[in-house]
Write a protein that holds these residues in place. Structure first.
Motif, mmCIF file in Angstrom:
data_model
loop_
_atom_site.group_PDB
_atom_site.id
_atom_site.type_symbol
_atom_site.label_atom_id
_atom_site.label_comp_id
_atom_site.label_asym_id
_atom_site.label_seq_id
_atom_site.Cartn_x
_atom_site.Cartn_y
_atom_site.Cartn_z
ATOM 1 N N GLY A 25 0.829 -1.204 0.000
ATOM 2 C CA GLY A 25 0.000 0.000 0.000
ATOM 3 C C GLY A 25 0.860 1.249 0.000
ATOM 4 N N LEU A 26 0.304 2.306 0.585
ATOM 5 C CA LEU A 26 0.994 3.596 0.600
ATOM 6 C C LEU A 26 2.413 3.478 1.170
ATOM 7 C CD1 LEU A 26 0.566 6.722 0.291
ATOM 8 C CD2 LEU A 26 -0.034 6.717 2.710
ATOM 9 N N MET A 27 2.525 2.870 2.355
ATOM 10 C CA MET A 27 3.824 2.834 3.030
ATOM 11 C C MET A 27 4.755 1.787 2.419
ATOM 12 S SD MET A 27 3.558 5.286 5.071
ATOM 13 C CE MET A 27 5.022 5.157 6.085
ATOM 14 N N GLY A 28 4.210 0.593 2.146
ATOM 15 C CA GLY A 28 5.046 -0.466 1.573
ATOM 16 C C GLY A 28 5.651 -0.036 0.243
ATOM 17 N N PHE A 45 5.354 -8.188 -1.430
ATOM 18 C CA PHE A 45 4.218 -9.129 -1.319
ATOM 19 C C PHE A 45 2.993 -8.437 -0.738
ATOM 20 C CE2 PHE A 45 1.793 -12.003 1.533
ATOM 21 C CZ PHE A 45 1.156 -12.729 0.539
ATOM 22 N N ASP A 46 1.839 -8.719 -1.318
ATOM 23 C CA ASP A 46 0.567 -8.222 -0.782
ATOM 24 C C ASP A 46 -0.471 -9.323 -0.984
ATOM 25 O OD1 ASP A 46 -0.551 -5.005 -0.318
ATOM 26 O OD2 ASP A 46 -2.025 -6.618 -0.577
ATOM 27 N N THR A 47 -1.363 -9.486 -0.015
ATOM 28 C CA THR A 47 -2.394 -10.525 -0.135
ATOM 29 C C THR A 47 -3.456 -10.156 -1.167
ATOM 30 O OG1 THR A 47 -3.348 -9.493 1.819
ATOM 31 C CG2 THR A 47 -2.276 -11.610 2.157
ATOM 32 N N ILE A 104 -2.001 -3.585 7.172
ATOM 33 C CA ILE A 104 -2.997 -2.812 7.923
ATOM 34 C C ILE A 104 -2.695 -2.822 9.441
ATOM 35 C CG2 ILE A 104 -4.506 -4.843 8.057
ATOM 36 C CD1 ILE A 104 -6.880 -2.969 7.610
ATOM 37 N N GLU A 105 -3.045 -1.730 10.112
ATOM 38 C CA GLU A 105 -2.707 -1.545 11.539
ATOM 39 C C GLU A 105 -3.673 -2.321 12.447
ATOM 40 O OE1 GLU A 105 -0.033 -0.034 12.577
ATOM 41 O OE2 GLU A 105 -0.378 1.088 14.410
ATOM 42 N N LEU A 106 -3.636 -3.632 12.358
ATOM 43 C CA LEU A 106 -4.468 -4.476 13.224
ATOM 44 C C LEU A 106 -3.566 -5.518 13.869
ATOM 45 C CD1 LEU A 106 -7.645 -5.108 11.000
ATOM 46 C CD2 LEU A 106 -7.481 -3.677 13.052
ATOM 47 N N ILE A 109 -3.633 -9.267 12.658
ATOM 48 C CA ILE A 109 -3.032 -9.491 11.325
ATOM 49 C C ILE A 109 -1.517 -9.386 11.422
ATOM 50 C CG2 ILE A 109 -2.946 -8.645 8.955
ATOM 51 C CD1 ILE A 109 -5.772 -8.867 9.063
ATOM 52 N N LYS A 110 -1.031 -8.393 12.160
ATOM 53 C CA LYS A 110 0.429 -8.240 12.256
ATOM 54 C C LYS A 110 1.040 -9.442 12.979
ATOM 55 C CE LYS A 110 0.765 -3.190 11.842
ATOM 56 N NZ LYS A 110 1.351 -2.892 10.533
ATOM 57 N N GLN A 111 0.372 -9.932 14.031
ATOM 58 C CA GLN A 111 0.904 -11.105 14.743
ATOM 59 C C GLN A 111 0.986 -12.304 13.809
ATOM 60 O OE1 GLN A 111 -1.622 -11.517 18.197
ATOM 61 N NE2 GLN A 111 -0.102 -10.545 19.499
ATOM 62 N N THR A 129 8.706 -3.964 11.744
ATOM 63 C CA THR A 129 7.318 -3.567 11.514
ATOM 64 C C THR A 129 7.234 -2.043 11.422
ATOM 65 O OG1 THR A 129 5.091 -3.434 12.453
ATOM 66 C CG2 THR A 129 6.876 -3.750 14.033
ATOM 67 N N ASN A 130 6.397 -1.593 10.476
ATOM 68 C CA ASN A 130 6.209 -0.150 10.302
ATOM 69 C C ASN A 130 4.983 0.335 11.077
ATOM 70 O OD1 ASN A 130 6.576 2.452 9.035
ATOM 71 N ND2 ASN A 130 4.899 1.934 7.662
ATOM 72 N N THR A 131 4.595 -0.391 12.117
ATOM 73 C CA THR A 131 3.428 0.042 12.880
ATOM 74 C C THR A 131 3.589 1.492 13.365
ATOM 75 O OG1 THR A 131 2.053 -0.376 14.818
ATOM 76 C CG2 THR A 131 4.370 -0.926 15.052
ATOM 77 N N SER A 132 2.454 2.211 13.383
ATOM 78 C CA SER A 132 2.499 3.600 13.862
ATOM 79 C C SER A 132 2.446 3.651 15.382
ATOM 80 C CB SER A 132 1.293 4.385 13.346
ATOM 81 O OG SER A 132 1.166 4.246 11.971
ATOM 82 N N ALA A 133 1.777 2.663 15.997
ATOM 83 C CA ALA A 133 1.555 2.805 17.435
ATOM 84 C C ALA A 133 1.397 1.488 18.199
ATOM 85 C CB ALA A 133 0.301 3.660 17.676
HETATM 86 N N1 NAD Z 1 -0.320 6.014 6.107
HETATM 87 C C1 NAD Z 1 0.572 6.614 6.911
HETATM 88 O O1 NAD Z 1 0.738 7.844 6.913
HETATM 89 C C2 NAD Z 1 1.432 5.765 7.823
HETATM 90 C C3 NAD Z 1 2.579 6.336 8.400
HETATM 91 C C4 NAD Z 1 3.392 5.534 9.201
HETATM 92 C C5 NAD Z 1 3.064 4.216 9.441
HETATM 93 N N2 NAD Z 1 1.931 3.683 8.899
HETATM 94 C C6 NAD Z 1 1.630 2.279 9.157
HETATM 95 O O2 NAD Z 1 2.005 1.514 8.019
HETATM 96 C C7 NAD Z 1 1.156 0.378 7.907
HETATM 97 C C8 NAD Z 1 0.541 0.360 6.521
HETATM 98 O O3 NAD Z 1 -0.169 1.563 6.309
HETATM 99 P P1 NAD Z 1 -0.575 2.066 4.839
HETATM 100 O O4 NAD Z 1 -1.017 3.466 5.009
HETATM 101 O O5 NAD Z 1 0.504 1.730 3.862
HETATM 102 O O6 NAD Z 1 -1.847 1.135 4.560
HETATM 103 P P2 NAD Z 1 -2.490 0.734 3.124
HETATM 104 O O7 NAD Z 1 -3.890 0.377 3.435
HETATM 105 O O8 NAD Z 1 -2.178 1.750 2.099
HETATM 106 O O9 NAD Z 1 -1.684 -0.613 2.733
HETATM 107 C C9 NAD Z 1 -1.772 -1.804 3.451
HETATM 108 C C10 NAD Z 1 -1.575 -2.953 2.453
HETATM 109 O O10 NAD Z 1 -1.388 -4.153 3.197
HETATM 110 C C11 NAD Z 1 -2.042 -5.194 2.495
HETATM 111 N N3 NAD Z 1 -2.265 -6.301 3.418
HETATM 112 C C12 NAD Z 1 -3.225 -6.423 4.357
HETATM 113 N N4 NAD Z 1 -3.047 -7.579 5.046
HETATM 114 C C13 NAD Z 1 -1.959 -8.184 4.505
HETATM 115 C C14 NAD Z 1 -1.243 -9.375 4.807
HETATM 116 N N5 NAD Z 1 -1.656 -10.205 5.767
HETATM 117 N N6 NAD Z 1 -0.154 -9.683 4.062
HETATM 118 C C15 NAD Z 1 0.256 -8.838 3.080
HETATM 119 N N7 NAD Z 1 -0.359 -7.692 2.762
HETATM 120 C C16 NAD Z 1 -1.450 -7.371 3.483
HETATM 121 C C17 NAD Z 1 -3.307 -4.554 1.948
HETATM 122 O O11 NAD Z 1 -3.823 -5.312 0.866
HETATM 123 C C18 NAD Z 1 -2.789 -3.184 1.535
HETATM 124 O O12 NAD Z 1 -2.353 -3.165 0.183
HETATM 125 C C19 NAD Z 1 0.151 0.481 9.061
HETATM 126 O O13 NAD Z 1 0.632 -0.268 10.143
HETATM 127 C C20 NAD Z 1 0.172 1.966 9.391
HETATM 128 O O14 NAD Z 1 -0.214 2.229 10.723
HETATM 129 C C21 NAD Z 1 1.120 4.426 8.070
#
Ligand code: NAD
Length: 302
Positions: A25-28, A45-47, A104-106, A109-111, A129-133
Motif C-alpha cells: 500500500g501507501l507505506m510499503g 508481497f501483498d495478499t 494494515i494496523e491491526l 493481522i500483524k501477529q 514492523t512499520n506500525t504507527s503505534a
Molecule cells: N499512512 C501513513 O501515513 C502511515 C505512516 C506511518 C506508518 N503507517 C503504518 O504503516 C502500515 C501500513 O499503512 P498504509 O497506510 O501503507 O496502509 P495501506 O492500506 O495503504 O496498505 C496496506 C496494504 O497491506 C495489504 N495487506 C493487508 N493484510 C496483509 C497481509 N496479511 N499480508 C500482506 N499484505 C497485506 C493490503 O492489501 C494493503 O495493500 C500500518 O501499520 C500503518 O499504521 C502508516
C-alpha cells in the motif's frame, strides 16, 4: 560484496542487499521505492491480487517525475524499477537479509504475519514492523525469535520524509536495533531510537498531544483552526498546522491514534476531545470527505 560481521556467533551482513516488503500500500510502496533507489533488491508481497503490481506502477510514476525534474537519470530510474519484484507468497518475500512489514494496523493481522515470517525467514533475517503505534512486543509475541523483531516507523510520503523511528520491543536485541539503524541509514534516512515500545512511541504520542490540545483550544473558544494553524507555522516553523494535517491524513485516523494511545496507556492526557468524536460520527473526516476542520467543497474556503 557485503562485509561479514559476527552476531552472537552467526554471520550476518552489514548492509542489506535484499529486502522483503509485506504490504504494497501507501507505506510499503514508499519503502520499496527508497530501497530500490538505494540499490537494494526488493521483493514485494501483498495478499490483495494486483496490489504489488499497482504499487510498482505507482513507484514508476514517482520515479518518472524525479527524472523529469532531473533528480535522477532515466537509467537510474529504470534500474531501480528492475530491482523491485512482485512475489506471490510471504515466504518468497522472506528470503533476503531483512523484511519490513507494512500491512494494515491491526494487531491480529500483524501477529499472524510475524509468526509466518519468523518461520519462513532465516534465523538472522532482520524483521521490522512499520506500525504507527502498536507495541512491538505484542506484534512479536507469537513469533519465534522475537529478538530479531524491531519497529521501523517510517513517515508518509516515505521518499520525502527524512525520519525513521526505530523502536525497541521488550525482547529486541541490541544487534537488531543496530541493524535497523543501519538499514534506515542505507535508505537515506535519519533515525531516532525509542528505547521502549510504550503507546505511540515518541512521534505519534507527541502528535496526539498537539492535535488534541489544538482541538481543545477550539472547543474552549480560545481560537479557530485557521488561527492555530497559522500560529504553529509562524511561531514554531511547522510546515503545516495541526488542523490542516488532520484534514489531510483523516480526522478519523487522528481519533483512532488518540484512542489507541489512551486505551494502551490508560492516561487521561490522551483522552480524545469530544469535538473529534462528533466530527467522525458526523462524517467530517477531512479532505477525503470534502469537509473536516476546513471546507474543501469550495477550495477557496480552505
Ligand atoms: N499512512 C501513513 O501515513 C502511515 C505512516 C506511518 C506508518 N503507517 C503504518 O504503516 C502500515 C501500513 O499503512 P498504509 O497506510 O501503507 O496502509 P495501506 O492500506 O495503504 O496498505 C496496506 C496494504 O497491506 C495489504 N495487506 C493487508 N493484510 C496483509 C497481509 N496479511 N499480508 C500482506 N499484505 C497485506 C493490503 O492489501 C494493503 O495493500 C500500518 O501499520 C500503518 O499504521 C502508516
Amino acid at each position: 560484496m557485503a562485509m561479514e560481521l559476527e552476531d552472537q556467533g552467526a554471520p550476518v551482513r552489514a548492509a542489506v542487499q535484499e529486502l522483503g516488503i509485506i504490504g504494497a500500500g501507501l507505506m510499503g510502496s514508499g519503502i520499496a521505492q527508497v530501497a530500490a533507489v538505494a540499490g537494494i533488491t526488493v521483493r514485494l508481497f501483498d495478499t490483495q491480487a494486483g496490489a504489488a503490481d499497482r504499487g510498482i506502477a505507482g513507484i514508476s510514476k514517482q520515479l518518472d517525475k524525479r527524472v523529469a525534474r532531473e533528480k535522477m537519470t532515466r537509467a537510474e530510474a529504470d534500474a531501480a524499477i528492475e530491482r523491485i519484484h512482485p512475489v506471490g507468497t510471504l515466504a518468497e518475500a522472506a528470503t533476503g537479509d531483512a523484511v519490513v512489514e507494512a500491512v494494515i494496523e491491526l494487531i491480529d493481522i500483524k501477529q499472524q504475519v510475524f509468526a509466518e515470517l519468523a518461520e519462513a525467514a532465516g534465523p538472522h533475517t532482520l524483521l521490522a514492523t512499520n506500525t504507527s503505534a502498536l507495541p512491538i512486543t505484542d506484534i512479536a509475541a507469537t513469533a519465534t525469535g522475537p529478538e530479531r523483531i524491531v519497529g521501523m516507523h517510517f513517515f508518509s510520503p516515505v521518499p520525502a520524509m527524512g525520519l525513521v523511528e526505530v523502536v525497541r520491543g521488550y525482547r529486541t536485541s541490541d544487534a537488531t536495533v543496530d541493524r535497523a539503524l543501519g538499514l534506515a541509514s542505507q535508505l537515506g534516512k535519519e533515525s531516532i531510537l525509542v528505547s521502549r515500545d510504550d503507546a505511540g512511541f515518541v512521534t505519534s504520542r507527541l502528535m496526539t498531544v498537539i492535535v488534541q490540545e489544538a482541538t481543545r483550544l477550539v472547543e474552549e473558544g480560545l481560537s479557530t483552526p485557521k488561527e492555530i494553524d497559522r500560529a504553529c507555522q509562524l511561531a514554531f516553523g511547522h510546515k503545516m498546522g495541526p488542523f490542516a494535517t488532520m484534514d489531510l491524513t483523516g480526522v478519523d485516523v487522528s481519533l483512532r491514534a488518540g484512542n489507541s494511545i489512551f486505551e494502551q496507556s490508560n492516561d487521561p492526557r490522551f483522552a480524545p476531545p469530544q469535538l473529534l468524536k462528533r466530527m467522525v460520527a458526523a462524517g467530517d473526516l477531512g479532505r477525503k470527505t470534502g469537509k473536516g476542520f476546513y471546507d474543501y467543497r469550495n477550495e477557496a474556503n480552505a
